[in-house]
Design a protein around this motif. Structure first.
Motif, PDB file in Angstrom:
ATOM      1  N   ARG A 157       0.797  -1.229   0.000  1.00  0.00           N
ATOM      2  CA  ARG A 157       0.000   0.000   0.000  1.00  0.00           C
ATOM      3  C   ARG A 157       0.831   1.282   0.000  1.00  0.00           C
ATOM      4  N   ASP A 158       1.777   1.380   0.911  1.00  0.00           N
ATOM      5  CA  ASP A 158       2.524   2.641   1.027  1.00  0.00           C
ATOM      6  C   ASP A 158       3.306   2.938  -0.254  1.00  0.00           C
ATOM      7  N   ALA A 159       4.011   1.907  -0.747  1.00  0.00           N
ATOM      8  CA  ALA A 159       4.811   2.111  -1.953  1.00  0.00           C
ATOM      9  C   ALA A 159       3.923   2.348  -3.176  1.00  0.00           C
ATOM     10  N   MET A 160       2.795   1.644  -3.215  1.00  0.00           N
ATOM     11  CA  MET A 160       1.904   1.805  -4.365  1.00  0.00           C
ATOM     12  C   MET A 160       1.279   3.195  -4.392  1.00  0.00           C
ATOM     13  N   VAL A 161       0.817   3.666  -3.250  1.00  0.00           N
ATOM     14  CA  VAL A 161       0.215   5.010  -3.208  1.00  0.00           C
ATOM     15  C   VAL A 161       1.259   6.056  -3.605  1.00  0.00           C
ATOM     16  N   ALA A 162       2.482   5.906  -3.105  1.00  0.00           N
ATOM     17  CA  ALA A 162       3.540   6.855  -3.468  1.00  0.00           C
ATOM     18  C   ALA A 162       3.821   6.810  -4.970  1.00  0.00           C
ATOM     19  N   ALA A 163       3.815   5.610  -5.536  1.00  0.00           N
ATOM     20  CA  ALA A 163       4.092   5.481  -6.972  1.00  0.00           C
ATOM     21  C   ALA A 163       2.949   6.042  -7.811  1.00  0.00           C
ATOM     22  N   ILE A 164       1.726   5.854  -7.351  1.00  0.00           N
ATOM     23  CA  ILE A 164       0.581   6.431  -8.069  1.00  0.00           C
ATOM     24  C   ILE A 164       0.663   7.956  -8.044  1.00  0.00           C
ATOM     25  N   ILE A 165       1.007   8.514  -6.890  1.00  0.00           N
ATOM     26  CA  ILE A 165       1.143   9.978  -6.788  1.00  0.00           C
ATOM     27  C   ILE A 165       2.266  10.459  -7.704  1.00  0.00           C
ATOM     28  N   GLU A 166       3.352   9.698  -7.762  1.00  0.00           N
ATOM     29  CA  GLU A 166       4.434  10.041  -8.701  1.00  0.00           C
ATOM     30  C   GLU A 166       3.921  10.009 -10.148  1.00  0.00           C
ATOM     31  N   ALA A 167       3.141   8.993 -10.461  1.00  0.00           N
ATOM     32  CA  ALA A 167       2.619   8.872 -11.835  1.00  0.00           C
ATOM     33  C   ALA A 167       1.681  10.021 -12.184  1.00  0.00           C
ATOM     34  N   LEU A 168       0.976  10.543 -11.186  1.00  0.00           N
ATOM     35  CA  LEU A 168       0.047  11.647 -11.435  1.00  0.00           C
ATOM     36  C   LEU A 168       0.781  12.945 -11.773  1.00  0.00           C
ATOM     37  N   SER A 191      -9.235  12.890 -10.403  1.00  0.00           N
ATOM     38  CA  SER A 191     -10.669  13.113 -10.200  1.00  0.00           C
ATOM     39  C   SER A 191     -11.400  11.821  -9.851  1.00  0.00           C
ATOM     40  N   TRP A 192     -10.922  10.713 -10.452  1.00  0.00           N
ATOM     41  CA  TRP A 192     -11.656   9.455 -10.346  1.00  0.00           C
ATOM     42  C   TRP A 192     -10.736   8.324  -9.898  1.00  0.00           C
ATOM     43  N   LEU A 193     -11.282   7.439  -9.090  1.00  0.00           N
ATOM     44  CA  LEU A 193     -10.585   6.233  -8.658  1.00  0.00           C
ATOM     45  C   LEU A 193     -11.427   5.047  -9.114  1.00  0.00           C
ATOM     46  N   TRP A 194     -10.998   4.462 -10.227  1.00  0.00           N
ATOM     47  CA  TRP A 194     -11.786   3.374 -10.834  1.00  0.00           C
ATOM     48  C   TRP A 194     -11.323   2.055 -10.234  1.00  0.00           C
ATOM     49  N   ILE A 195     -12.209   1.420  -9.485  1.00  0.00           N
ATOM     50  CA  ILE A 195     -11.896   0.118  -8.903  1.00  0.00           C
ATOM     51  C   ILE A 195     -12.550  -0.950  -9.786  1.00  0.00           C
ATOM     52  N   THR A 196     -11.718  -1.700 -10.487  1.00  0.00           N
ATOM     53  CA  THR A 196     -12.276  -2.679 -11.424  1.00  0.00           C
ATOM     54  C   THR A 196     -13.040  -3.774 -10.699  1.00  0.00           C
ATOM     55  N   HIS A 197     -12.569  -4.132  -9.518  1.00  0.00           N
ATOM     56  CA  HIS A 197     -13.276  -5.065  -8.641  1.00  0.00           C
ATOM     57  C   HIS A 197     -12.599  -5.017  -7.285  1.00  0.00           C
ATOM     58  N   THR A 198     -13.200  -5.679  -6.312  1.00  0.00           N
ATOM     59  CA  THR A 198     -12.767  -5.435  -4.930  1.00  0.00           C
ATOM     60  C   THR A 198     -11.877  -6.540  -4.371  1.00  0.00           C
ATOM     61  N   ASP A 199     -11.245  -7.324  -5.230  1.00  0.00           N
ATOM     62  CA  ASP A 199     -10.269  -8.286  -4.727  1.00  0.00           C
ATOM     63  C   ASP A 199      -9.148  -7.541  -4.005  1.00  0.00           C
ATOM     64  N   ALA A 200      -8.530  -8.238  -3.042  1.00  0.00           N
ATOM     65  CA  ALA A 200      -7.567  -7.589  -2.148  1.00  0.00           C
ATOM     66  C   ALA A 200      -6.371  -6.996  -2.887  1.00  0.00           C
ATOM     67  N   ASP A 201      -6.052  -7.532  -4.049  1.00  0.00           N
ATOM     68  CA  ASP A 201      -4.894  -7.022  -4.785  1.00  0.00           C
ATOM     69  C   ASP A 201      -5.236  -5.811  -5.652  1.00  0.00           C
ATOM     70  N   HIS A 202      -6.445  -5.271  -5.487  1.00  0.00           N
ATOM     71  CA  HIS A 202      -6.854  -4.099  -6.262  1.00  0.00           C
ATOM     72  C   HIS A 202      -7.287  -2.922  -5.395  1.00  0.00           C
ATOM     73  N   ILE A 203      -7.471  -3.176  -4.100  1.00  0.00           N
ATOM     74  CA  ILE A 203      -8.059  -2.117  -3.258  1.00  0.00           C
ATOM     75  C   ILE A 203      -7.155  -1.704  -2.095  1.00  0.00           C
ATOM     76  N   GLY A 204      -5.898  -2.131  -2.105  1.00  0.00           N
ATOM     77  CA  GLY A 204      -5.021  -1.865  -0.964  1.00  0.00           C
ATOM     78  C   GLY A 204      -4.862  -0.388  -0.640  1.00  0.00           C
ATOM     79  N   GLY A 205      -4.846   0.458  -1.658  1.00  0.00           N
ATOM     80  CA  GLY A 205      -4.585   1.876  -1.438  1.00  0.00           C
ATOM     81  C   GLY A 205      -5.817   2.754  -1.462  1.00  0.00           C
TER      82      GLY A 205
END
Lengths: 44, 215
Positions: free
Chosen positions: B49-60, B66-80
């Motif tokens: 979670r921590d590294a992924m959120v930081a990397a997403i912010i870097e990518a932004l 504006s939008w957070l598209w969650i394709t589905h709620t499996d644990a490997d998609h919703i950590g952040g």
């Protein structure tokens, strides 16, 4: 381009991606390893 | 360390790689779609979670999502999800009603932060409208991918994945037979019911994707 949550992102392999899913129905479902095999793998 | 990388001028992938003992390597991707109203697509595992959120912010970059598209709620998609909603107060999660209910069992999201969108419906991003789709194969009933008409990309959620050979990080390292084996292994693991379905119906769905334009 088809992007997946579980494939290194790339472009230009749409046909291969379609073929990969189309081939799956002919494959027996993956059952997994038994416990003894798992322990051996973790020891390696 | 998670290293975001562009796959299109409008799309950055944020990848992680997980060794599965005795099986191979599983890629878990999040994405950023750089539209006028930027979209984060999925958020990785709780463990990352921590590294992924930081990397997403870097990518932004300098943009606010504006939008957070969650394709589905499996644990490997919703950590952040929680961290990102906290970090960006104007961020709205996109999912279906089933997705909203299911994510509530893990990390409840207030309905005021959610846009419900069903397959077939579109979301206006200012410079384009993306259309929600149900991919040919999926492993959770709420699964919703989308098509971006500008890049031509189809975000397929867990469909079209692969289990790579141990040590691999790039499908360009694989020959055609290895790639096919990697894909069918993933498909057989993630959607074992595929062996029970009408092949003709699946083929028709796949054929419908074939004109998907390349960037």
């Amino acid at each position: 381009m088809i992007l997946s949550g579980h494939l290194p992102a790339t472009s230009g392999i749409v046909e291969a991606q379609l073929a990969g899913v189309a081939a799956a129905p002919d494959r027996s479902p993956f059952i997994g390893h038994d416990h003894a095999t798992l322990l051996r793998m973790l020891d390696d | 360390m998670i290293e975001p990388r562009p796959v299109h001028s409008d799309i950055t992938v944020v990848p992680t790689f997980h060794e599965l003992p005795g099986i191979g390597v599983l890629t878990i991707n999040s994405f950023v779609l750089h539209a006028a109203q930027p979209v984060i697509v999925d958020t990785g595992t709780t463990a990352d979670r921590d590294a992924m959120v930081a990397a997403i912010i870097e990518a932004l970059g300098d943009t606010e999502p504006s939008w957070l598209w969650i394709t589905h709620t499996d644990a490997d998609h919703i950590g952040g999800v929680g961290r990102l909603l906290d970090r960006f107060p104007d961020l709205t999660m996109v999912t279906t009603y089933t997705g909203l209910v299911k994510i509530g069992t893990h990390a409840p999201v207030h309905p005021s932060r959610v846009r419900l969108l069903n397959p077939g419906e579109s979301l206006d991003l200012g410079d384009r409208a993306i259309t929600a789709i149900t991919p040919p194969l999926f492993d959770a009933p709420e699964t919703t991918g989308f098509h971006d008409p500008v890049s031509g990309a189809l975000f397929s959620s867990d469909c079209f994945g692969a289990i790579l050979p141990a040590g691999s990080r790039d499908i360009d390292q694989l020959d055609d037979d290895e790639l096919l084996a990697a894909q069918t292994l993933w498909t057989s693991i993630d959607t074992p019911w595929v062996a029970k379905i009408d092949t003709a119906l699946l083929t028709a769905e796949l054929d419908a994707l074939r004109p998907c334009p390349r960037p």
